[in-house]
Design an enzyme around this catalytic site. Structure first.
Site, mmCIF file in Angstrom:
data_model
loop_
_atom_site.group_PDB
_atom_site.id
_atom_site.type_symbol
_atom_site.label_atom_id
_atom_site.label_comp_id
_atom_site.label_asym_id
_atom_site.label_seq_id
_atom_site.Cartn_x
_atom_site.Cartn_y
_atom_site.Cartn_z
ATOM 1 N N GLY A 1 -32.942 34.989 31.215
ATOM 2 C CA GLY A 1 -31.791 35.850 31.443
ATOM 3 C C GLY A 1 -31.928 37.123 30.608
ATOM 4 N N ARG B 1 -26.496 -4.009 38.129
ATOM 5 C CA ARG B 1 -26.060 -2.829 37.378
ATOM 6 C C ARG B 1 -25.529 -1.734 38.304
ATOM 7 N NH1 ARG B 1 -31.153 -2.645 33.129
ATOM 8 N NH2 ARG B 1 -30.064 -3.779 31.485
ATOM 9 N N THR C 1 -34.997 28.296 44.669
ATOM 10 C CA THR C 1 -34.261 27.575 43.624
ATOM 11 C C THR C 1 -33.996 26.143 44.069
ATOM 12 O OG1 THR C 1 -32.153 27.293 42.484
ATOM 13 C CG2 THR C 1 -32.044 28.557 44.472
ATOM 14 N N ILE C 2 -34.116 25.222 43.126
ATOM 15 C CA ILE C 2 -33.785 23.837 43.476
ATOM 16 C C ILE C 2 -32.273 23.676 43.626
ATOM 17 C CG2 ILE C 2 -35.813 22.921 42.264
ATOM 18 C CD1 ILE C 2 -33.781 21.751 40.179
ATOM 19 N N ASP C 3 -31.498 24.662 43.147
ATOM 20 C CA ASP C 3 -30.029 24.549 43.211
ATOM 21 C C ASP C 3 -29.485 24.903 44.605
ATOM 22 O OD1 ASP C 3 -30.432 24.143 40.504
ATOM 23 O OD2 ASP C 3 -29.762 26.146 39.915
ATOM 24 N N MET D 1 -30.016 17.892 38.576
ATOM 25 C CA MET D 1 -29.738 19.288 38.209
ATOM 26 C C MET D 1 -28.876 19.976 39.264
ATOM 27 S SD MET D 1 -33.220 20.721 36.509
ATOM 28 C CE MET D 1 -33.551 20.534 34.767
ATOM 29 N N GLY D 2 -28.822 21.294 39.215
ATOM 30 C CA GLY D 2 -28.067 22.052 40.223
ATOM 31 C C GLY D 2 -27.102 23.063 39.636
HETATM 32 O O1 F6P Z 1 -31.690 26.859 38.193
HETATM 33 C C1 F6P Z 1 -32.637 25.854 38.216
HETATM 34 C C2 F6P Z 1 -32.419 24.860 37.105
HETATM 35 O O2 F6P Z 1 -33.392 23.859 37.217
HETATM 36 C C3 F6P Z 1 -31.011 24.267 37.044
HETATM 37 O O3 F6P Z 1 -30.809 23.266 38.012
HETATM 38 C C4 F6P Z 1 -30.966 23.792 35.622
HETATM 39 O O4 F6P Z 1 -29.644 23.701 35.121
HETATM 40 C C5 F6P Z 1 -31.706 24.877 34.906
HETATM 41 O O5 F6P Z 1 -32.571 25.481 35.846
HETATM 42 C C6 F6P Z 1 -32.507 24.388 33.741
HETATM 43 O O6 F6P Z 1 -33.089 25.481 33.148
HETATM 44 P P1 F6P Z 1 -34.151 25.384 31.971
HETATM 45 O O7 F6P Z 1 -35.479 25.064 32.587
HETATM 46 O O8 F6P Z 1 -34.134 26.746 31.387
HETATM 47 O O9 F6P Z 1 -33.725 24.299 31.076
#
Ligand code: F6P
Length: 360
Positions: free
Chosen positions: A81, A172, A135-137, A179-180
């Site tokens: 960022g 269980r 992006t995986i999100d 993630m996401g």
């Molecule tokens: O945006 C992709 C992602 O994998 C999110 O799902 C996750 O919260 C974040 O990046 C993790 O980022 P980092 O690799 O900087 O820990």
């Protein structure tokens, strides 16, 4: 005849499966036109830091190697960022790097955050840009799919399948944290594919008592185990984010909410033991799926077509079964795409009896 161009390509933000297939598509498409492609190392850093860090890419980098079949980024990526106050300085340095390398345009393979940041750099420095969403999100706006999402869903689904088998052996309720960030696409789609019993996403509030009610129903039906999928971005029942961790620019780093949920369930319900599996970064590095490679090929080819027509400052998207292009400004204006709580996916989860929270 098209003028010979010099194109830069970089991958930005968290990596994912399919990035190398995108790079290959761009390099091969560009070389068909006799253009030169320069791979920028480590996201924008290869252009903003001195000495510049890059390499010329040819078809041999990808045709003679397994790279397009592998996840990760051949070029390296950057997920740091940038602080608002540093934007104009970074834009100046980025512009300087682009001019030093003599680039006509830059292709940025990134998510919504990267489109915003590099879109700003390019606008500030007067540089032509094409965006390719990854992006995986799956939260990049307007495009229905981003490269990497499908492969990550496959990793999550495989994990859910595996957890179901061991949950069965040990009576269980196993929790799978995926993630996401603030979007529940990855959790909901893989929970649906993996036939989870409960799926919690950031977009929908939930009640722990109702998770327990669902577990009791499962037990009463004669089944002795359950699988719960939880998105890393959910809050506690009281609306707090669990993780206090922050990244280098002060944004919240998610992760850990599965453990909170496990303890809360165990305090109130003893028939199923709970355990947590946090999938973490392996979600970003599964084998690139067929669909992601297909998307990579189509997006890469479209990016080259746009550049050939001098249609720049656009991001390629997949919408209504076609590849299209929209302005980067529109992408940035839209922000992140969250899970639509009235989507077919959510309706299907409800129809199949999954507990997905308190939908209005
Ligand atoms: O945006 C992709 C992602 O994998 C999110 O799902 C996750 O919260 C974040 O990046 C993790 O980022 P980092 O690799 O900087 O820990």
């Amino acid at each position: 005849m098209t003028k010979e161009k010099r194109i830069g390509i970089l991958t930005s933000g968290g990596d994912c499966a399919g990035l190398n297939a995108v790079i290959r598509a761009v390099v091969n498409g560009a070389s068909q036109k006799g253009w030169k492609v320069f791979g920028i190392h480590n996201g924008t850093e290869g252009l903003t830091e001195k000495p510049l860090s890059y390499e010329e890419l040819t078809v041999h980098n990808f045709s003679d190697t397994p790279w397009p079949r592998l996840s990760g980024s051949y070029l390296g990526s950057l997920n740091k960022g940038v602080k608002m106050e540093a934007l104009s300085e970074m834009s100046r340095r980025f512009g300087e790097g682009v001019r030093e390398l003599g680039l006509d345009a830059v292709i940025v393979v990134g998510g919504d955050g990267s489109m915003n940041i590099t879109g700003n750099y390019c606008k500030g420095a007067g540089i032509k840009m094409i965006g390719i969403p990854k992006t995986i999100d799956n939260d990049t706006p307007i495009t229905e799919f981003s490269v990497g999402f499908n492969s990550a869903c496959q990793v999550c689904t495989t994990a859910i399948d595996s957890l179901e088998l061991t949950a069965r052996s040990h009576q269980r309720a196993l929790i799978c944290e995926v993630m996401g960030r603030d979007a529940g696409h990855l959790a909901m789609q893989s929970a649906l594919a993996g036939q989870a019993d409960v799926c919690l996403v950031p977009e929908i509030p939930y009640k722990i008592d109702n998770i327990i009610k669902k577990l009791k129903e499962i037990k009463a039906s004669g089944r002795n185990h359950a699988v719960i999928v939880v998105s890393e971005g959910i809050k506690t029942e009281d609306g707090e984010h669990i993780s206090g961790a922050k990244n280098m620019i002060g944004e919240a780093v998610y992760g850990g909410v599965g453990q909170y949920l496990s303890s809360e369930i165990n305090i109130r319900y003893k028939d199923f033991q709970t355990r947590v599996t946090t999938l973490g970064h392996i979600q970003r590095s599964g084998t690139p799926s067929m669909f992601d490679r297909y998307l990579a090929a189509i997006f890469g080819a479209k990016a080259i077509e746009l550049l050939a027509n001098d249609e720049t400052n656009k991001m390629v998207i997949w919408k209504d079964g076609h590849v299209q292009a929209i302005s980067i400004e529109e992408v940035v204006k839209k922000g992140t795409t969250l899970l639509d709580t009235h989507s077919d996916c959510v309706k299907a989860a409800q129809a199949l009896g999954m507990y997905i929270g308190e939908i209005k």
